[in-house]
Design a protein around this motif. Structure first.
Motif, PDB file in Angstrom:
ATOM      1  N   GLY A 343      37.584  27.471  44.004  1.00  0.00           N
ATOM      2  CA  GLY A 343      37.071  28.510  44.888  1.00  0.00           C
ATOM      3  C   GLY A 343      36.660  29.750  44.105  1.00  0.00           C
ATOM      4  N   LEU A 344      37.480  30.136  43.150  1.00  0.00           N
ATOM      5  CA  LEU A 344      37.181  31.290  42.306  1.00  0.00           C
ATOM      6  C   LEU A 344      35.914  31.072  41.490  1.00  0.00           C
ATOM      7  CD1 LEU A 344      38.068  33.991  40.921  1.00  0.00           C
ATOM      8  CD2 LEU A 344      39.432  32.572  39.357  1.00  0.00           C
ATOM      9  N   LEU A 345      35.806  29.911  40.856  1.00  0.00           N
ATOM     10  CA  LEU A 345      34.646  29.637  40.011  1.00  0.00           C
ATOM     11  C   LEU A 345      33.370  29.479  40.839  1.00  0.00           C
ATOM     12  CD1 LEU A 345      36.179  27.126  37.426  1.00  0.00           C
ATOM     13  CD2 LEU A 345      35.871  29.596  37.212  1.00  0.00           C
ATOM     14  N   LEU A 346      33.482  28.845  41.998  1.00  0.00           N
ATOM     15  CA  LEU A 346      32.309  28.666  42.852  1.00  0.00           C
ATOM     16  C   LEU A 346      31.823  30.007  43.397  1.00  0.00           C
ATOM     17  CD1 LEU A 346      30.386  26.615  44.087  1.00  0.00           C
ATOM     18  CD2 LEU A 346      32.039  26.275  45.943  1.00  0.00           C
ATOM     19  N   ASP A 347      32.751  30.895  43.702  1.00  0.00           N
ATOM     20  CA  ASP A 347      32.380  32.230  44.154  1.00  0.00           C
ATOM     21  C   ASP A 347      31.567  32.948  43.069  1.00  0.00           C
ATOM     22  OD1 ASP A 347      32.194  34.500  45.685  1.00  0.00           O
ATOM     23  OD2 ASP A 347      34.353  34.862  45.805  1.00  0.00           O
ATOM     24  N   ALA A 348      32.045  32.908  41.828  1.00  0.00           N
ATOM     25  CA  ALA A 348      31.324  33.554  40.731  1.00  0.00           C
ATOM     26  C   ALA A 348      29.955  32.918  40.525  1.00  0.00           C
ATOM     27  CB  ALA A 348      32.151  33.484  39.446  1.00  0.00           C
ATOM     28  N   ARG A 349      29.879  31.611  40.652  1.00  0.00           N
ATOM     29  CA  ARG A 349      28.600  30.912  40.445  1.00  0.00           C
ATOM     30  C   ARG A 349      27.562  31.332  41.496  1.00  0.00           C
ATOM     31  NH1 ARG A 349      26.770  25.433  37.950  1.00  0.00           N
ATOM     32  NH2 ARG A 349      27.809  26.569  36.310  1.00  0.00           N
ATOM     33  N   ILE A 350      27.964  31.384  42.757  1.00  0.00           N
ATOM     34  CA  ILE A 350      27.021  31.780  43.809  1.00  0.00           C
ATOM     35  C   ILE A 350      26.601  33.235  43.633  1.00  0.00           C
ATOM     36  CG2 ILE A 350      26.743  32.116  46.294  1.00  0.00           C
ATOM     37  CD1 ILE A 350      28.595  29.705  46.708  1.00  0.00           C
ATOM     38  N   ARG A 351      27.537  34.098  43.284  1.00  0.00           N
ATOM     39  CA  ARG A 351      27.194  35.502  43.067  1.00  0.00           C
ATOM     40  C   ARG A 351      26.188  35.643  41.932  1.00  0.00           C
ATOM     41  NH1 ARG A 351      30.968  39.208  45.484  1.00  0.00           N
ATOM     42  NH2 ARG A 351      32.612  38.055  46.590  1.00  0.00           N
ATOM     43  N   ARG A 352      26.411  34.907  40.850  1.00  0.00           N
ATOM     44  CA  ARG A 352      25.491  35.012  39.718  1.00  0.00           C
ATOM     45  C   ARG A 352      24.120  34.416  40.060  1.00  0.00           C
ATOM     46  NH1 ARG A 352      27.092  34.316  33.424  1.00  0.00           N
ATOM     47  NH2 ARG A 352      25.080  34.934  32.563  1.00  0.00           N
ATOM     48  N   ALA A 353      24.114  33.288  40.761  1.00  0.00           N
ATOM     49  CA  ALA A 353      22.849  32.633  41.097  1.00  0.00           C
ATOM     50  C   ALA A 353      21.989  33.501  42.008  1.00  0.00           C
ATOM     51  CB  ALA A 353      23.117  31.291  41.759  1.00  0.00           C
ATOM     52  N   THR A 354      22.624  34.338  42.808  1.00  0.00           N
ATOM     53  CA  THR A 354      21.879  35.168  43.757  1.00  0.00           C
ATOM     54  C   THR A 354      21.795  36.628  43.307  1.00  0.00           C
ATOM     55  OG1 THR A 354      23.880  35.627  45.055  1.00  0.00           O
ATOM     56  CG2 THR A 354      22.567  33.701  45.694  1.00  0.00           C
ATOM     57  N   TYR A 410      34.993  28.537  32.338  1.00  0.00           N
ATOM     58  CA  TYR A 410      35.280  29.851  32.903  1.00  0.00           C
ATOM     59  C   TYR A 410      34.295  30.925  32.448  1.00  0.00           C
ATOM     60  CZ  TYR A 410      39.731  27.728  34.206  1.00  0.00           C
ATOM     61  OH  TYR A 410      40.685  26.911  34.745  1.00  0.00           O
ATOM     62  N   THR A 411      33.304  30.541  31.651  1.00  0.00           N
ATOM     63  CA  THR A 411      32.395  31.523  31.065  1.00  0.00           C
ATOM     64  C   THR A 411      31.696  32.364  32.114  1.00  0.00           C
ATOM     65  OG1 THR A 411      32.021  30.029  29.200  1.00  0.00           O
ATOM     66  CG2 THR A 411      30.451  31.832  29.500  1.00  0.00           C
ATOM     67  N   GLU A 412      31.168  31.723  33.142  1.00  0.00           N
ATOM     68  CA  GLU A 412      30.436  32.427  34.190  1.00  0.00           C
ATOM     69  C   GLU A 412      31.317  33.446  34.892  1.00  0.00           C
ATOM     70  OE1 GLU A 412      26.789  30.593  36.618  1.00  0.00           O
ATOM     71  OE2 GLU A 412      28.744  29.749  37.151  1.00  0.00           O
ATOM     72  N   LEU A 413      32.533  33.050  35.210  1.00  0.00           N
ATOM     73  CA  LEU A 413      33.491  33.946  35.859  1.00  0.00           C
ATOM     74  C   LEU A 413      33.744  35.178  34.995  1.00  0.00           C
ATOM     75  CD1 LEU A 413      35.859  34.548  37.935  1.00  0.00           C
ATOM     76  CD2 LEU A 413      37.310  33.270  36.319  1.00  0.00           C
ATOM     77  N   PHE A 417      32.206  39.151  36.076  1.00  0.00           N
ATOM     78  CA  PHE A 417      33.118  40.197  36.515  1.00  0.00           C
ATOM     79  C   PHE A 417      33.631  41.078  35.383  1.00  0.00           C
ATOM     80  CE2 PHE A 417      33.971  37.028  40.028  1.00  0.00           C
ATOM     81  CZ  PHE A 417      33.303  37.749  41.008  1.00  0.00           C
ATOM     82  N   GLY A 418      33.309  40.734  34.134  1.00  0.00           N
ATOM     83  CA  GLY A 418      33.813  41.531  33.022  1.00  0.00           C
ATOM     84  C   GLY A 418      35.297  41.319  32.789  1.00  0.00           C
ATOM     85  N   LEU A 419      35.721  40.062  32.782  1.00  0.00           N
ATOM     86  CA  LEU A 419      37.120  39.700  32.569  1.00  0.00           C
ATOM     87  C   LEU A 419      37.282  38.981  31.232  1.00  0.00           C
ATOM     88  CD1 LEU A 419      37.856  38.288  36.161  1.00  0.00           C
ATOM     89  CD2 LEU A 419      38.344  40.594  35.316  1.00  0.00           C
ATOM     90  N   ARG A 420      38.512  38.805  30.818  1.00  0.00           N
ATOM     91  CA  ARG A 420      38.792  38.038  29.605  1.00  0.00           C
ATOM     92  C   ARG A 420      40.176  37.425  29.719  1.00  0.00           C
ATOM     93  NH1 ARG A 420      40.235  42.474  24.820  1.00  0.00           N
ATOM     94  NH2 ARG A 420      42.139  43.302  25.811  1.00  0.00           N
ATOM     95  N   ALA A 430      48.369  31.796  27.405  1.00  0.00           N
ATOM     96  CA  ALA A 430      47.075  32.209  26.850  1.00  0.00           C
ATOM     97  C   ALA A 430      46.009  32.372  27.919  1.00  0.00           C
ATOM     98  CB  ALA A 430      46.619  31.186  25.814  1.00  0.00           C
ATOM     99  N   TRP A 431      46.351  32.123  29.177  1.00  0.00           N
ATOM    100  CA  TRP A 431      45.380  32.206  30.259  1.00  0.00           C
ATOM    101  C   TRP A 431      45.609  33.445  31.120  1.00  0.00           C
ATOM    102  CZ3 TRP A 431      41.445  28.883  29.873  1.00  0.00           C
ATOM    103  CH2 TRP A 431      41.651  27.749  29.071  1.00  0.00           C
ATOM    104  N   THR A 432      46.175  34.470  30.517  1.00  0.00           N
ATOM    105  CA  THR A 432      46.381  35.717  31.236  1.00  0.00           C
ATOM    106  C   THR A 432      45.043  36.424  31.424  1.00  0.00           C
ATOM    107  OG1 THR A 432      48.621  35.945  30.338  1.00  0.00           O
ATOM    108  CG2 THR A 432      47.569  37.936  31.215  1.00  0.00           C
ATOM    109  N   LEU A 433      44.709  36.677  32.670  1.00  0.00           N
ATOM    110  CA  LEU A 433      43.402  37.215  33.026  1.00  0.00           C
ATOM    111  C   LEU A 433      43.499  38.736  33.182  1.00  0.00           C
ATOM    112  CD1 LEU A 433      40.601  35.901  33.716  1.00  0.00           C
ATOM    113  CD2 LEU A 433      41.315  35.957  36.117  1.00  0.00           C
ATOM    114  N   GLU A 434      42.579  39.457  32.549  1.00  0.00           N
ATOM    115  CA  GLU A 434      42.567  40.908  32.694  1.00  0.00           C
ATOM    116  C   GLU A 434      41.135  41.431  32.590  1.00  0.00           C
ATOM    117  OE1 GLU A 434      44.863  42.561  29.471  1.00  0.00           O
ATOM    118  OE2 GLU A 434      43.112  42.615  28.140  1.00  0.00           O
ATOM    119  N   ARG A 435      40.945  42.659  33.042  1.00  0.00           N
ATOM    120  CA  ARG A 435      39.640  43.280  32.897  1.00  0.00           C
ATOM    121  C   ARG A 435      39.390  43.613  31.415  1.00  0.00           C
ATOM    122  NH1 ARG A 435      38.514  47.498  37.825  1.00  0.00           N
ATOM    123  NH2 ARG A 435      40.471  47.194  38.945  1.00  0.00           N
TER     124      ARG A 435
END
Length: 454
Positions: A343-354, A410-413, A417-420, A430-435
């Motif tokens: 759901g998270l990745l699909l949300d980012a994909r649709i936002r980027r595509a549009t 996860y590259t698109e996400l 959004f400017g995350l890493r 190693a999968w700690t997500l932050e701005r």
């Protein structure tokens, strides 16, 4: 619940009579069918007892304090294909003064008497009786009831009701409607855990007090109610699953377990939106939400099952490979966990595509308008609906992310959004997500649009 339970085996003392008390012959013809020889009688009265000492959200519990009655293990009905009303009257002891359920009051106004328009509604409407505490709030003119019973010591029920009201209001803003006349949160404070969604209620085994911190210190006084996330998940289900649903999930054939490959959407995307809408409602901070996503992604990326089983296959095999999709083994992948990440990745994909003009929010609302009626969606219809919003083909993404064991990208996400990802402690590792500290103005605006829904 994605579990086959033998309710009929817990029926005892079944007998049939005519209204004047004349006995009628009864034979148990299959594991869950009885045949009554009516001898021409136009009315048959059936009496029986059921076992009521199981603490799950799909079974019955009765003790001196209160009673929990689920429809499926309680009510025997005619084996028929047509729909007809069912009426229930609860005869309660004086020590159980309150009865609460999502069922409508029966015509005539008799106390503790309810009517369901059909059997499916009857078994989809648990009943709780006893010395219940009931809190009420309204959203858009609809009454909502927060019902509690059991060991509520340490629970701030007024705050919980206020939090749930804010969450319901956020869902109304998101979906554009509240598709019920009333909604009932049935909260059982007892040992155990778990919850189950229903069309206008949910039944949950919950805890009263926030858990201590990892260092053993008490939880802060303003710590959120630990079962709020469970309530959020079950409430979002009334939109996504109870109405917008895979075509296989209703109306039900109660003789056959349904099989669908879309539980990643039904359960995982529900979890994605329950967390996101809690954040948009101001019930958790964006930072707390990122921590929860980090734990989720870390759990998935360190699970060997992700490379052995697709999330679609996990869904199709739910009846045999786990307990309701939750306790997945080492060779399986959880459609709750991976579905939420999808759901998270699909949300980012649709936002980027549009270019940020559309999102998964828009796709979910369109799917809801199209498929929340009598008939649900097929996998192809769901993909086509999402493609309508995205304006691009999503076939390759669905094939890779849903139908294969390919590693997720996860590259698109991260870029949108400017995350890493950074190395952290706990399950995220190693999968700690932050701005990103160098998050651009555009990325910050996209992040804020996602988090706030504005």
């Amino acid at each position: 619940y994605y579990v086959v339970e033998d309710y009929a085996a817990k029926v005892r003392g079944l007998a049939a009579t005519t209204p004047d008390g004349r006995p009628l012959a009864v034979e148990k013809t299959t594991a869950n069918h009885w045949t009554v020889q009516t001898d021409g009688a136009r009315e048959v009265r059936l009496t029986y007892s059921v076992f009521c000492h199981e603490r799950t959200v799909t079974t019955n519990w009765v003790d001196t304090d209160y009673g929990v009655f689920n429809g499926a293990p309680t009510f025997i009905t005619l084996a028929e294909t047509g729909r007809r009303p069912h009426e229930v009257r609860m005869d309660m002891p004086p020590s159980w003064p309150v009865v609460m359920t999502g069922l409508d009051q029966a015509p005539g106004g008799a106390a503790n008497t309810f009517r369901a328009p059909d059997y499916e509604t009857l078994v989809d409407s648990p009943i709780v009786a006893g010395p219940l505490t009931v809190r009420r709030f309204e959203v858009a003119g609809r009454p909502h009831f927060v019902v509690s019973v059991g060991d509520t010591d340490g629970w701030d029920g007024d705050r919980a009701a206020s939090d749930l009201r804010r969450f319901v209001e956020e869902n109304r803003r998101f979906w554009g409607e509240l598709p019920y006349r009333k909604y009932v949160f049935l909260l059982l404070f007892r040992p155990g855990g778990g919850g189950l969604e229903h069309k206008n209620s949910n039944l949950s085994t919950v805890v009263a007090r926030p858990r201590p911190r990892p260092d053993g210190a008490p939880a802060p006084a303003d710590a959120p109610w630990p079962s709020l996330g469970l309530q959020a998940h079950e409430y979002v289900h009334l939109f996504n699953v109870k109405r917008l649903r895979p075509v296989e999930l209703g109306p039900f054939d109660f003789e056959t377990a349904p099989t669908t490959g879309s539980l990643w959407m039904a359960e995982g995307v529900t979890s994605y939106y329950s967390g996101l809408l809690l954040t948009r409602a101001g019930l958790q901070t964006p930072e707390t939400y990122l921590v929860s996503l980090s734990s989720l992604i870390g759990g998935l990326q360190t699970s060997p099952g992700r490379r052995l089983q697709s999330v679609e296959q996990s869904s199709l095999e739910v009846w045999t490979n786990s307990l309701s999709g939750v306790n997945a083994g080492p060779g399986t992948v959880s459609y709750y966990n991976k579905g939420q990440v999808l759901g998270l990745l699909l949300d980012a994909r649709i936002r980027r595509a549009t270019g940020g003009r559309r999102s998964l929010d828009d796709a979910m609302r369109l799917a809801y308008r199209r498929y929340s009626g009598e008939r649900g969606f097929s996998p192809g219809q769901l993909r086509q609906t999402f493609e309508t919003v995205a304006g691009v083909s999503l076939a390759d993404w669905f094939r890779s992310a849903v139908s294969s064991t390919d590693e997720l990208d996860y590259t698109e996400l991260l870029d949108w959004f400017g995350l890493r990802f950074v190395s952290g402690t706990g399950p995220a590792g190693a999968w700690t997500l932050e701005r990103r500290p160098d998050q651009t103005t555009a990325q910050r605006a996209r992040f804020d649009a996602w988090i706030t829904g504005r």
